[in-house]
Design a protein around this motif. Structure first.
Motif, mmCIF file in Angstrom:
data_model
loop_
_atom_site.group_PDB
_atom_site.id
_atom_site.type_symbol
_atom_site.label_atom_id
_atom_site.label_comp_id
_atom_site.label_asym_id
_atom_site.label_seq_id
_atom_site.Cartn_x
_atom_site.Cartn_y
_atom_site.Cartn_z
ATOM 1 N N VAL A 104 49.919 57.047 43.248
ATOM 2 C CA VAL A 104 50.113 55.604 43.367
ATOM 3 C C VAL A 104 49.365 54.915 42.244
ATOM 4 C CG1 VAL A 104 49.829 53.576 44.831
ATOM 5 C CG2 VAL A 104 50.379 55.784 45.875
ATOM 6 N N GLY A 105 50.099 54.164 41.439
ATOM 7 C CA GLY A 105 49.490 53.399 40.351
ATOM 8 C C GLY A 105 49.303 51.960 40.759
ATOM 9 N N CYS A 106 48.506 51.246 39.991
ATOM 10 C CA CYS A 106 48.164 49.865 40.305
ATOM 11 C C CYS A 106 48.328 49.011 39.054
ATOM 12 C CB CYS A 106 46.725 49.826 40.813
ATOM 13 S SG CYS A 106 46.256 48.286 41.588
ATOM 14 N N GLY A 107 49.038 47.909 39.181
ATOM 15 C CA GLY A 107 49.238 46.992 38.065
ATOM 16 C C GLY A 107 48.109 45.985 37.972
ATOM 17 N N PRO A 108 48.262 44.993 37.111
ATOM 18 C CA PRO A 108 47.231 43.967 36.962
ATOM 19 C C PRO A 108 47.231 42.988 38.138
ATOM 20 C CG PRO A 108 49.101 43.487 35.542
ATOM 21 C CD PRO A 108 49.374 44.825 36.168
ATOM 22 N N ALA A 109 46.073 42.456 38.433
ATOM 23 C CA ALA A 109 45.937 41.493 39.531
ATOM 24 C C ALA A 109 46.471 40.127 39.114
ATOM 25 C CB ALA A 109 44.484 41.384 39.968
ATOM 26 N N GLU A 110 47.046 39.430 40.089
ATOM 27 C CA GLU A 110 47.500 38.055 39.875
ATOM 28 C C GLU A 110 47.364 37.299 41.188
ATOM 29 O OE1 GLU A 110 51.561 38.754 38.600
ATOM 30 O OE2 GLU A 110 52.303 38.471 40.632
ATOM 31 N N GLU A 111 47.220 35.995 41.087
ATOM 32 C CA GLU A 111 47.096 35.178 42.290
ATOM 33 C C GLU A 111 48.480 34.895 42.861
ATOM 34 O OE1 GLU A 111 44.738 31.711 41.521
ATOM 35 O OE2 GLU A 111 42.965 32.903 41.040
ATOM 36 N N ARG A 112 48.593 35.080 44.202
ATOM 37 C CA ARG A 112 49.849 34.796 44.907
ATOM 38 C C ARG A 112 49.537 34.089 46.218
ATOM 39 N NH1 ARG A 112 52.632 40.697 44.620
ATOM 40 N NH2 ARG A 112 52.716 40.858 42.360
ATOM 41 N N VAL A 113 50.412 33.185 46.591
ATOM 42 C CA VAL A 113 50.314 32.557 47.897
ATOM 43 C C VAL A 113 51.146 33.402 48.854
ATOM 44 C CG1 VAL A 113 50.739 30.503 49.272
ATOM 45 C CG2 VAL A 113 49.979 30.273 46.906
ATOM 46 N N LEU A 114 50.475 34.056 49.803
ATOM 47 C CA LEU A 114 51.135 34.881 50.806
ATOM 48 C C LEU A 114 51.161 34.136 52.129
ATOM 49 C CD1 LEU A 114 49.424 38.270 49.831
ATOM 50 C CD2 LEU A 114 51.643 37.397 49.089
ATOM 51 N N THR A 132 58.185 49.996 43.006
ATOM 52 C CA THR A 132 57.118 49.133 43.509
ATOM 53 C C THR A 132 57.078 49.299 45.023
ATOM 54 O OG1 THR A 132 57.383 47.576 41.695
ATOM 55 C CG2 THR A 132 56.256 46.768 43.668
ATOM 56 N N LEU A 133 55.911 49.668 45.540
ATOM 57 C CA LEU A 133 55.744 49.998 46.956
ATOM 58 C C LEU A 133 55.181 48.846 47.778
ATOM 59 C CD1 LEU A 133 53.984 53.410 46.321
ATOM 60 C CD2 LEU A 133 56.369 53.097 47.021
ATOM 61 N N GLY A 134 54.363 48.028 47.168
ATOM 62 C CA GLY A 134 53.655 46.961 47.869
ATOM 63 C C GLY A 134 52.581 46.409 46.958
ATOM 64 N N TRP A 135 51.381 46.180 47.488
ATOM 65 C CA TRP A 135 50.304 45.636 46.673
ATOM 66 C C TRP A 135 48.937 46.009 47.214
ATOM 67 C CZ3 TRP A 135 53.599 42.552 49.578
ATOM 68 C CH2 TRP A 135 53.050 41.916 50.676
ATOM 69 N N LYS A 136 47.940 45.804 46.362
ATOM 70 C CA LYS A 136 46.536 45.978 46.726
ATOM 71 C C LYS A 136 45.906 44.595 46.754
ATOM 72 C CE LYS A 136 42.155 47.982 45.257
ATOM 73 N NZ LYS A 136 41.421 48.669 44.187
ATOM 74 N N TYR A 137 45.145 44.322 47.822
ATOM 75 C CA TYR A 137 44.410 43.071 47.895
ATOM 76 C C TYR A 137 43.140 43.195 47.063
ATOM 77 C CZ TYR A 137 47.240 41.481 51.868
ATOM 78 O OH TYR A 137 48.262 41.074 52.685
ATOM 79 N N GLU A 138 43.059 42.456 45.975
ATOM 80 C CA GLU A 138 41.869 42.465 45.127
ATOM 81 C C GLU A 138 40.844 41.440 45.592
ATOM 82 O OE1 GLU A 138 41.237 44.653 42.886
ATOM 83 O OE2 GLU A 138 43.190 45.502 42.386
ATOM 84 N N HIS A 139 41.329 40.244 45.980
ATOM 85 C CA HIS A 139 40.409 39.182 46.399
ATOM 86 C C HIS A 139 41.124 38.251 47.371
ATOM 87 C CE1 HIS A 139 37.142 36.301 46.158
ATOM 88 N NE2 HIS A 139 38.013 35.350 45.898
ATOM 89 N N ALA A 140 40.417 37.876 48.427
ATOM 90 C CA ALA A 140 40.913 36.881 49.383
ATOM 91 C C ALA A 140 40.077 35.622 49.218
ATOM 92 C CB ALA A 140 40.800 37.410 50.808
ATOM 93 N N PHE A 141 40.721 34.477 49.124
ATOM 94 C CA PHE A 141 40.018 33.231 48.889
ATOM 95 C C PHE A 141 39.539 32.574 50.176
ATOM 96 C CE2 PHE A 141 42.455 33.997 45.081
ATOM 97 C CZ PHE A 141 41.545 33.690 44.087
ATOM 98 N N GLU A 142 40.091 32.971 51.313
ATOM 99 C CA GLU A 142 39.659 32.435 52.604
ATOM 100 C C GLU A 142 38.779 33.462 53.305
ATOM 101 O OE1 GLU A 142 42.824 30.816 54.987
ATOM 102 O OE2 GLU A 142 43.905 30.158 53.190
ATOM 103 N N SER A 143 37.699 32.997 53.912
ATOM 104 C CA SER A 143 36.736 33.915 54.532
ATOM 105 C C SER A 143 37.359 34.753 55.642
ATOM 106 C CB SER A 143 35.518 33.150 55.059
ATOM 107 O OG SER A 143 35.920 32.185 56.007
ATOM 108 N N SER A 144 38.332 34.213 56.362
ATOM 109 C CA SER A 144 38.962 34.965 57.455
ATOM 110 C C SER A 144 39.825 36.114 56.950
ATOM 111 C CB SER A 144 39.817 34.029 58.318
ATOM 112 O OG SER A 144 40.908 33.520 57.557
#
Length: 128
Positions: A66-76, A94-106
């Protein structure tokens, strides 16, 4: 003079005694069932699973599935996240994504975790 060449990567295989998830297109192993956190996620193409880890890089053996591309901000659905697409190294799907950073504490619990969409994986090994 030192010459560096890029070495060839080989697929890593999970032990056959463990239930695994594989790429539906090429059967490369993606994740061990023991790493499954939740089945209650939504991907861009339908249902998706959240995993603690995937079969990514084993540097000492030079294996990668499994490879990983560059991170980008997305509204999910759950807010703004920095995510990086993950893909099958064997067939480049493309299989899905990796969460690099969450902006909300929850949503911080997702950081470093992986989403794989059901449309791209099948169950393998020991599901009988």
């Amino acid at each position: 003079m030192l010459t560096m060449t890029r070495s060839k990567t080989f697929q890593a295989y999970l032990p056959t005694c463990h239930r695994t998830y594989s790429c539906i297109h090429c059967r490369a192993h993606l994740a061990n069932h023991d790493e499954l956190i939740s089945k209650s996620f939504q991907g861009s193409q339908g249902r998706a699973y959240l995993f603690n880890s995937v079969v990514s890089i084993c540097l000492s053996l030079n294996r990668v599935n499994v490879g990983c591309g560059p991170a980008e901000e997305r509204v999910l659905l759950t807010g703004l996240h920095a995510v990086a697409d993950i893909y099958c190294e064997n067939c480049k799907t493309t299989l899905g994504w990796k969460y690099e950073h969450a902006f909300e504490s929850s949503q911080k619990y997702k950081e470093g975790k992986f989403i794989i969409e059901l449309a791209h994986m099948i169950k393998d090994n020991g599901w009988d």
